[in-house]
Design an enzyme around this catalytic site. Sequence first.
Site, PDB file in Angstrom:
ATOM      1  N   TRP A 149      -4.124 -60.388   9.217  1.00  0.00           N
ATOM      2  CA  TRP A 149      -3.915 -59.419   8.028  1.00  0.00           C
ATOM      3  C   TRP A 149      -4.689 -57.780   8.575  1.00  0.00           C
ATOM      4  O   TRP A 149      -5.570 -57.275   7.818  1.00  0.00           O
ATOM      5  CB  TRP A 149      -4.643 -59.593   6.304  1.00  0.00           C
ATOM      6  CG  TRP A 149      -3.850 -60.397   5.762  1.00  0.00           C
ATOM      7  CD1 TRP A 149      -3.472 -59.883   4.694  1.00  0.00           C
ATOM      8  CD2 TRP A 149      -3.716 -61.842   5.896  1.00  0.00           C
ATOM      9  NE1 TRP A 149      -2.229 -60.943   4.533  1.00  0.00           N
ATOM     10  CE2 TRP A 149      -2.718 -62.277   4.622  1.00  0.00           C
ATOM     11  CE3 TRP A 149      -4.190 -62.793   6.751  1.00  0.00           C
ATOM     12  CZ2 TRP A 149      -2.295 -63.570   4.680  1.00  0.00           C
ATOM     13  CZ3 TRP A 149      -4.127 -64.006   6.339  1.00  0.00           C
ATOM     14  CH2 TRP A 149      -3.223 -64.266   5.432  1.00  0.00           C
ATOM     15  N   CYS A 165       1.323 -63.474   2.967  1.00  0.00           N
ATOM     16  CA  CYS A 165       1.621 -64.603   1.031  1.00  0.00           C
ATOM     17  C   CYS A 165       3.040 -64.308   1.150  1.00  0.00           C
ATOM     18  O   CYS A 165       3.193 -65.739   0.824  1.00  0.00           O
ATOM     19  CB  CYS A 165       1.069 -63.920   0.436  1.00  0.00           C
ATOM     20  SG  CYS A 165       1.307 -62.826  -0.652  1.00  0.00           S
ATOM     21  N   HIS A 200       0.279 -60.958  -5.496  1.00  0.00           N
ATOM     22  CA  HIS A 200       0.097 -61.982  -4.006  1.00  0.00           C
ATOM     23  C   HIS A 200       1.398 -63.006  -4.708  1.00  0.00           C
ATOM     24  O   HIS A 200       1.932 -62.782  -5.547  1.00  0.00           O
ATOM     25  CB  HIS A 200      -1.313 -62.437  -4.599  1.00  0.00           C
ATOM     26  CG  HIS A 200      -1.421 -63.989  -3.671  1.00  0.00           C
ATOM     27  ND1 HIS A 200      -1.103 -63.879  -2.759  1.00  0.00           N
ATOM     28  CD2 HIS A 200      -1.965 -65.465  -4.339  1.00  0.00           C
ATOM     29  CE1 HIS A 200      -1.498 -65.289  -2.185  1.00  0.00           C
ATOM     30  NE2 HIS A 200      -1.761 -66.216  -2.957  1.00  0.00           N
ATOM     31  N   ASP A 213       0.988 -73.418  -3.507  1.00  0.00           N
ATOM     32  CA  ASP A 213       0.456 -71.647  -2.647  1.00  0.00           C
ATOM     33  C   ASP A 213       0.102 -72.389  -1.193  1.00  0.00           C
ATOM     34  O   ASP A 213      -1.146 -72.500  -1.410  1.00  0.00           O
ATOM     35  CB  ASP A 213      -0.900 -71.011  -3.258  1.00  0.00           C
ATOM     36  CG  ASP A 213      -0.932 -69.890  -3.041  1.00  0.00           C
ATOM     37  OD1 ASP A 213      -0.169 -68.555  -1.592  1.00  0.00           O
ATOM     38  OD2 ASP A 213      -1.733 -68.767  -3.439  1.00  0.00           O
ATOM     39  N   TYR A 255      -2.206 -55.303   1.610  1.00  0.00           N
ATOM     40  CA  TYR A 255      -2.538 -55.274  -0.139  1.00  0.00           C
ATOM     41  C   TYR A 255      -2.998 -55.823  -0.693  1.00  0.00           C
ATOM     42  O   TYR A 255      -2.721 -56.513  -2.140  1.00  0.00           O
ATOM     43  CB  TYR A 255      -1.205 -55.844   0.168  1.00  0.00           C
ATOM     44  CG  TYR A 255      -0.619 -57.286  -0.062  1.00  0.00           C
ATOM     45  CD1 TYR A 255      -0.571 -57.762  -0.289  1.00  0.00           C
ATOM     46  CD2 TYR A 255      -0.486 -57.508   1.994  1.00  0.00           C
ATOM     47  CE1 TYR A 255      -0.822 -59.653  -0.169  1.00  0.00           C
ATOM     48  CE2 TYR A 255      -0.532 -58.925   2.252  1.00  0.00           C
ATOM     49  CZ  TYR A 255      -0.514 -59.675   2.131  1.00  0.00           C
ATOM     50  OH  TYR A 255      -0.601 -60.878   1.944  1.00  0.00           O
TER      51      TYR A 255
END
Length: 712
Positions: free
Chosen positions: A245, A281, A339, A364, A527
């Site tokens: 990220w 994600c 997300h 997830d 984000y």
Amino acid sequence: MSSDCSYEPHVHNVQLHRRKNNKEHHTDDISVNRLIVRRGQPFQLTFHAKQAFRLRQDFFQLVVQTGPNASEAKGTRSTFGLQARCGFGKPWSLELSSSTDTSFTMTVYSPTDASIGLYKLSMLTGSNTRTETSIGTLTVLFNPWSEDDWVYLPKEEERQEYVMNEQGLLYSGNCNFIDAMPWDFGQFEDDIIDICLKLLDVNPKCINNGMEDCSARCSPIYVGRVVSAMINKDDADAGVIMGKWDGLYSDGVNPGFWSSSVDILRKWFKTACRPVKYGQCWVFAAVMCTVLRCLGIPCRVVTNFVSAHDTNNNLFVDKYINHYGLLTKHGKDSIWNFHVWVEAWMKRPDISDRGVYDGWQVLDSTPQEMSEGVFCCGPAPVKAILEGHTDVKYDVPFVFAEVNADIVTWMLRPDGSKTKFSTDTTSVGQFISTKAVGSDKRLDITNQYKYLEGSRAESDRFSCAVRNLSISDDSQDVPASRAVVIMIQEVEKPISGSDIKLKLFVRNNCSTPQALSLQINAQTMIYTGIPTEHVYKEQNEVRLQPNGEQFLLINIPYANYKQKMLVNNSIKVLAIARNSYDSKEIYIAEKDIIPQRPTLTLKVDETAVQFSKIMAEVVFENPLPETLTNCSITLMGSGLLQQPEICRAALIGPRERMEFSVWFQPCRTGLKKLVADFQCSAFAKINASCNIDVKPALADDEAQARMSRYLV
């Protein structure tokens, strides 16, 4: 008499009826060149022998086995023959369907709780001595069409969407600008089934104890947790995708440039299960959706806007603003613009024998927090999240916080101390979205996760969650002064390539004059709620007459943010007004801006017929007053193109067009989605897509002929 005792069928050939069986089991889109069945559903095999098969005299059994050290006790091996008790709901069993002088056809019944995976298939024949002869292999998958399977999904249109659909839409952006991103799941591409089974075989539980792991693959709950852990590479495993990220992607692929799970899974497989760089994600979720659908578990991708990452399990997420009016990273909690996770459909008899938690389960694979020592999450029942049952496994407290946590804003002083400014109890968990069944519309499923904000039901469930977690409910807001109101408003829609034009509205609600010191800042944001670059700063002194108001224009030049939006999702504009005579009296306004990217045009004019050529045309026009570099257009679509088609251009001048035409032959029938993306050095990837309803060829023989030409 003695001749009868020594008789053997002498089978010399076995027909697996791959095409017929696979079609009946909804696996012919995967392959018709290998036997792939869904558990709990019968399939047929025909054995060709030198003599007729005699039901009562001849010895004949089948053997199926999967995994290392397969055993009857673990349910990974079964030796079975003709018996009175056979059929649905029983162990592996056989039934004679028909016979002739030289062949006999058997119907094979598999249990509805059979372990999924690759099986060896063999037959036992003989009288005094038994001879085991290999027949081949079969692959067993979960069965959403079987009422007795834990993944049974009653509605056919939902099975078509959540199991059979190879393309879909992922949602990103923010609450004010929800962007639909086309994605190619491609779960029926030729090699994907093998890659998915490989993923199961290299998971640490299988490596440590393959016999137990293969036995546990009868459970979609177990398989879901394994897949959730294996999609990411944040543990000591052979995970598929490495997350990143920080914006530094030179040794891999910018996560925003992916549009297909197939590319990622193939790259992982071809590089000896080394992690693919990089993902975030939505990439983790989309690849997990591909794997689960391929294995037969109904699955859909879900986006939660204003998503909380609560690291300490207290249902509060802290946000910090420093003395200069900048959002700062001062703690592990964060608020993500959005997300993305997946929901998988399955029963949960492990936590209730009454079916209370059956249905959609959150899974997830984004590596956020550990679950039982591994970076995975779920399956967490959506019904448990709705009701605040945070004592239910797996990982319900974490997901409950993602959609329900309160945001606590703190003001940091220059000396490092902090003051609580406000508590926001309503913003987290908005516009929870997934693609609708049978259409490209966005389906809002927020009400499946939480009751209406501010309602008595919502308050009661939050209190229930707090009690189950044994934490105190300290969600009271800090009383806010209403003397002054400030708001940030758009003057015009922000477009990438142009200055961002906003205005700050300030109103005095008092009958006395107000003097304010204003600080306005803009920061580019990942984000995940992390500020990266400072792109705008302004200070002003404002005096307001009693009940007066003012507008201040804010202009953020394109040059300030253009390169920074390649790796960032949005621009956060934050305005702080302090009373000039009492610095403790503070007012805050903020707005998240996502500059809209140019459009990409994709056209397919002709009617699509399987194995017949059709043309697609992609057009991009550069709207910027500058030359774009490193430009490319990629066209892809499972069931439509065998592999992505790419066109590159070193430069596209101001107002110039880039056009790309491709002839292709659809190889699978039904509704498919053709996806195009444009990439360059100036802004993030631009997508376009169109739905193509591929009709079957006119006749079977014609289809076969075209198929032969296509394969050549």
